[in-house]
Design a protein around this motif. Structure first.
Motif, PDB file in Angstrom:
ATOM      1  N   UNK A 112    -113.271 -68.010  26.329  1.00  0.00           N
ATOM      2  CA  UNK A 112    -114.053 -67.376  27.395  1.00  0.00           C
ATOM      3  C   UNK A 112    -114.258 -68.333  28.556  1.00  0.00           C
ATOM      4  N   UNK A 113    -114.496 -69.607  28.253  1.00  0.00           N
ATOM      5  CA  UNK A 113    -114.652 -70.581  29.327  1.00  0.00           C
ATOM      6  C   UNK A 113    -113.352 -70.742  30.113  1.00  0.00           C
ATOM      7  N   UNK A 114    -112.231 -70.619  29.416  1.00  0.00           N
ATOM      8  CA  UNK A 114    -110.948 -70.686  30.118  1.00  0.00           C
ATOM      9  C   UNK A 114    -110.778 -69.510  31.062  1.00  0.00           C
ATOM     10  N   UNK A 115    -111.245 -68.320  30.640  1.00  0.00           N
ATOM     11  CA  UNK A 115    -111.206 -67.143  31.540  1.00  0.00           C
ATOM     12  C   UNK A 115    -112.066 -67.396  32.771  1.00  0.00           C
ATOM     13  N   UNK A 116    -113.214 -68.041  32.583  1.00  0.00           N
ATOM     14  CA  UNK A 116    -114.085 -68.350  33.719  1.00  0.00           C
ATOM     15  C   UNK A 116    -113.376 -69.292  34.688  1.00  0.00           C
ATOM     16  N   UNK A 117    -112.708 -70.314  34.163  1.00  0.00           N
ATOM     17  CA  UNK A 117    -111.978 -71.257  35.011  1.00  0.00           C
ATOM     18  C   UNK A 117    -110.844 -70.554  35.751  1.00  0.00           C
ATOM     19  N   UNK A 118    -110.157 -69.628  35.078  1.00  0.00           N
ATOM     20  CA  UNK A 118    -109.094 -68.869  35.742  1.00  0.00           C
ATOM     21  C   UNK A 118    -109.653 -68.023  36.885  1.00  0.00           C
ATOM     22  N   UNK A 119    -110.825 -67.439  36.651  1.00  0.00           N
ATOM     23  CA  UNK A 119    -111.446 -66.631  37.706  1.00  0.00           C
ATOM     24  C   UNK A 119    -111.841 -67.503  38.901  1.00  0.00           C
ATOM     25  N   UNK A 120    -112.381 -68.701  38.622  1.00  0.00           N
ATOM     26  CA  UNK A 120    -112.752 -69.585  39.721  1.00  0.00           C
ATOM     27  C   UNK A 120    -111.524 -70.012  40.527  1.00  0.00           C
ATOM     28  N   UNK A 121    -110.436 -70.284  39.830  1.00  0.00           N
ATOM     29  CA  UNK A 121    -109.209 -70.647  40.543  1.00  0.00           C
ATOM     30  C   UNK A 121    -108.713 -69.489  41.393  1.00  0.00           C
ATOM     31  N   UNK A 122    -108.814 -68.289  40.845  1.00  0.00           N
ATOM     32  CA  UNK A 122    -108.376 -67.112  41.601  1.00  0.00           C
ATOM     33  C   UNK A 122    -109.236 -66.905  42.854  1.00  0.00           C
ATOM     34  N   UNK A 123    -110.545 -67.080  42.710  1.00  0.00           N
ATOM     35  CA  UNK A 123    -111.454 -66.906  43.841  1.00  0.00           C
ATOM     36  C   UNK A 123    -111.183 -67.963  44.905  1.00  0.00           C
ATOM     37  N   UNK A 124    -111.012 -69.206  44.476  1.00  0.00           N
ATOM     38  CA  UNK A 124    -110.746 -70.268  45.438  1.00  0.00           C
ATOM     39  C   UNK A 124    -109.443 -70.016  46.192  1.00  0.00           C
ATOM     40  N   UNK A 125    -108.441 -69.518  45.508  1.00  0.00           N
ATOM     41  CA  UNK A 125    -107.162 -69.250  46.154  1.00  0.00           C
ATOM     42  C   UNK A 125    -107.267 -68.098  47.143  1.00  0.00           C
ATOM     43  N   UNK A 126    -107.973 -67.046  46.767  1.00  0.00           N
ATOM     44  CA  UNK A 126    -108.070 -65.877  47.629  1.00  0.00           C
ATOM     45  C   UNK A 126    -108.995 -66.120  48.817  1.00  0.00           C
ATOM     46  N   UNK A 127    -110.126 -66.788  48.580  1.00  0.00           N
ATOM     47  CA  UNK A 127    -111.128 -66.943  49.636  1.00  0.00           C
ATOM     48  C   UNK A 127    -110.777 -68.095  50.552  1.00  0.00           C
ATOM     49  N   UNK A 128    -110.454 -69.253  49.977  1.00  0.00           N
ATOM     50  CA  UNK A 128    -110.256 -70.437  50.802  1.00  0.00           C
ATOM     51  C   UNK A 128    -108.857 -70.487  51.406  1.00  0.00           C
ATOM     52  N   UNK A 129    -107.866 -70.061  50.643  1.00  0.00           N
ATOM     53  CA  UNK A 129    -106.492 -70.162  51.125  1.00  0.00           C
ATOM     54  C   UNK A 129    -106.064 -68.901  51.884  1.00  0.00           C
ATOM     55  N   UNK A 130    -106.228 -67.730  51.251  1.00  0.00           N
ATOM     56  CA  UNK A 130    -105.788 -66.477  51.863  1.00  0.00           C
ATOM     57  C   UNK A 130    -106.867 -65.826  52.737  1.00  0.00           C
ATOM     58  N   UNK A 131    -108.047 -66.435  52.755  1.00  0.00           N
ATOM     59  CA  UNK A 131    -109.162 -65.932  53.573  1.00  0.00           C
ATOM     60  C   UNK A 131    -109.511 -64.479  53.221  1.00  0.00           C
ATOM     61  N   UNK A 132    -109.420 -64.171  51.944  1.00  0.00           N
ATOM     62  CA  UNK A 132    -109.749 -62.813  51.493  1.00  0.00           C
ATOM     63  C   UNK A 132    -111.246 -62.694  51.311  1.00  0.00           C
ATOM     64  N   UNK A 133    -111.833 -61.643  51.860  1.00  0.00           N
ATOM     65  CA  UNK A 133    -113.280 -61.429  51.778  1.00  0.00           C
ATOM     66  C   UNK A 133    -113.641 -60.130  51.086  1.00  0.00           C
ATOM     67  N   UNK A 134    -112.642 -59.378  50.659  1.00  0.00           N
ATOM     68  CA  UNK A 134    -112.914 -58.096  49.985  1.00  0.00           C
ATOM     69  C   UNK A 134    -113.060 -58.360  48.482  1.00  0.00           C
ATOM     70  N   UNK A 135    -114.249 -58.092  47.948  1.00  0.00           N
ATOM     71  CA  UNK A 135    -114.511 -58.348  46.532  1.00  0.00           C
ATOM     72  C   UNK A 135    -113.644 -57.489  45.633  1.00  0.00           C
ATOM     73  N   UNK A 136    -113.386 -56.249  46.039  1.00  0.00           N
ATOM     74  CA  UNK A 136    -112.590 -55.356  45.201  1.00  0.00           C
ATOM     75  C   UNK A 136    -111.169 -55.874  45.030  1.00  0.00           C
ATOM     76  N   UNK A 137    -110.572 -56.357  46.117  1.00  0.00           N
ATOM     77  CA  UNK A 137    -109.205 -56.861  46.034  1.00  0.00           C
ATOM     78  C   UNK A 137    -109.141 -58.119  45.168  1.00  0.00           C
ATOM     79  N   UNK A 138    -110.166 -58.935  45.302  1.00  0.00           N
ATOM     80  CA  UNK A 138    -110.182 -60.149  44.468  1.00  0.00           C
ATOM     81  C   UNK A 138    -110.278 -59.785  42.996  1.00  0.00           C
ATOM     82  N   UNK A 139    -111.166 -58.862  42.633  1.00  0.00           N
ATOM     83  CA  UNK A 139    -111.291 -58.425  41.230  1.00  0.00           C
ATOM     84  C   UNK A 139    -110.018 -57.738  40.759  1.00  0.00           C
ATOM     85  N   UNK A 140    -109.427 -56.885  41.633  1.00  0.00           N
ATOM     86  CA  UNK A 140    -108.198 -56.181  41.243  1.00  0.00           C
ATOM     87  C   UNK A 140    -107.075 -57.170  40.934  1.00  0.00           C
TER      88      UNK A 140
END
Length: 394
Positions: free
Chosen positions: A34-62
């Motif tokens: 479960x902690x590994x899933x949390x780390x994967x989610x944090x990496x995904x968020x950092x990539x989408x928000x900081x790199x791709x400048x994604x601000x839509x929560x639905x797209x990030x979750x999808x």
């Protein structure tokens, strides 16, 4: 029976202990997943928000739920603005369903949380939460949950299969050990049976010497010991018979002469009394020899000392003067030191002198002496007693 009880008792103690350890290991592994899933989610968020400048929560979750394949009994739940959005898999347990109080409570969190609950089926559920923060604001919450009962049951099923296999192996090992120990202990059982059958009158029993190894060596050693004991008892029995015979003759002579003493004249009686005293002296000498033989088996029979070789014959020469009127002489005297028991050696030489007195007349020569023989590789000292009497017939 103790060979079966002891392994069974140890196995019975080991089952609950290893079961508890297995459950702890399963819980730890699930928590790490479960902690590994949390780390994967944090990496995904950092990539989408900081790199791709994604601000839509639905797209990030999808995007995250599309790329993740949750393990069995693991549930990924996405909530946005305190409302259920979607999950993977779609079917959720009642405790973390889209309308459950726990899901609604966790969707409002603003910081990571971990904990566990027990659902209505008494199943323990472990959960973690991770807020989705975009531009410094919480846009949603990811809830990761796992039903521990499934993982635990799989581990317990595997563990019980191992226990059954181990039990079968233990039973097989006990049967094999019983069979092998029976063959190994057969010589010992034969030894015990032979030992019980041995009596004071029969020492001829032996153990069958078969095979090789320690048991065959034990049987051989036991048989050798019995042979030595049998020879010792036979020698003891022969000694008793010889002593009985030697004592019977002088006793019969003394008894016969004393019983007929009244029939002798006063002039003949001193001769009869002298004869009886001679036989008593013979008995005394025989008893002394037996006592000496018995003492010879003691460890302290010999008391060794370092003495001068020349001094011993000189002291013996002075002692033997009173044994009779003979032409006593002292032959050559050896020089040097010897390591002997002077008392026992004196006793042996005086016995030889006493025999010489009995077989010599008043004017015969009896001489003693000593020397060191250096002709051999190891020098030896010698004592002798010589006389000019009639000698002892062969």
């Amino acid at each position: 029976i103790w060979y079966a009880i002891l392994p069974g008792y140890c196995l019975g103690l080991a089952i609950p202990l290893f079961t508890h350890l297995g459950i702890l290991q399963v819980d730890q592994r699930v928590a790490e997943n479960l902690q590994e899933e949390i780390h994967n989610f944090r990496d995904c968020v950092n990539n989408k928000v900081l790199v791709e400048k994604q601000t839509d929560a639905k797209k990030i979750f999808d995007h995250f739920l599309y790329e993740q394949y949750p393990a069995d009994k693991t549930f990924l739940i996405a909530t946005i603005q305190g409302e259920f959005y979607r999950s993977s898999p779609l079917r959720l347990p009642k405790a973390v369903s889209r309308t459950s109080p726990l899901t609604r409570e966790l969707s409002q969190t603003t910081e990571p949380i971990e904990g566990h609950i027990v659902d209505h089926k008494k199943r323990e559920i472990l959960y973690y939460t991770e807020p989705l923060i975009i531009d410094g604001k919480v846009k949603g919450v990811l809830i990761i949950a796992n039903i521990l009962a499934g993982e635990r049951q799989e581990a317990l099923d595997t563990f019980f299969i191992v226990i059954i296999a181990l039990f079968v192996l233990v039973v097989f090992a006990l049967i094999l050990a019983w069979f092998i120990s029976g063959r190994l202990l057969r010589p010992i059982q034969s030894l015990i049976k032979t030992a019980h059958s041995i009596s004071e009158t029969d020492l001829s029993k032996r153990i069958c010497e078969s095979g090789r190894g320690e048991m065959a060596s034990l049987a051989k050693t036991f048989n050798q010991m019995m042979e030595r004991l049998e020879k010792a008892f036979m020698a003891h029995r022969q000694l008793v018979n010889d002593v009985s015979h030697e004592l019977r003759t002088p006793i019969a002579i003394i008894q016969g002469n004393l019983e007929s003493l009244d029939y002798y004249t006063p002039e003949e009686r001193p001769e009869i009394i002298k004869l009886a005293l001679d036989e008593l002296s013979r008995i005394t000498r025989l008893v002394e020899d037996l006592l000496l033989l018995a003492r010879a088996e003691n460890k302290d029979f010999l008391i060794l000392e370092t003495v001068e070789l020349a001094e011993l014959p000189q002291s013996i020469y002075l002692k033997i003067q009173g044994l009779g009127k003979r032409n006593w002489r002292l032959d050559a005297l050896g020089t040097g030191k010897i390591h002997v028991d002077p008392q026992r050696l004196t006793q042996a030489i005086i016995n030889l002198v006493h025999n010489a007195v009995q077989h010599t007349q008043e004017n015969d020569i009896i001489a003693i002496g000593s020397c060191i023989d250096k002709t051999s590789n190891k020098p030896e000292f010698r004592f002798w007693v010589r006389d000019t009497g009639e000698g002892i017939p062969k």
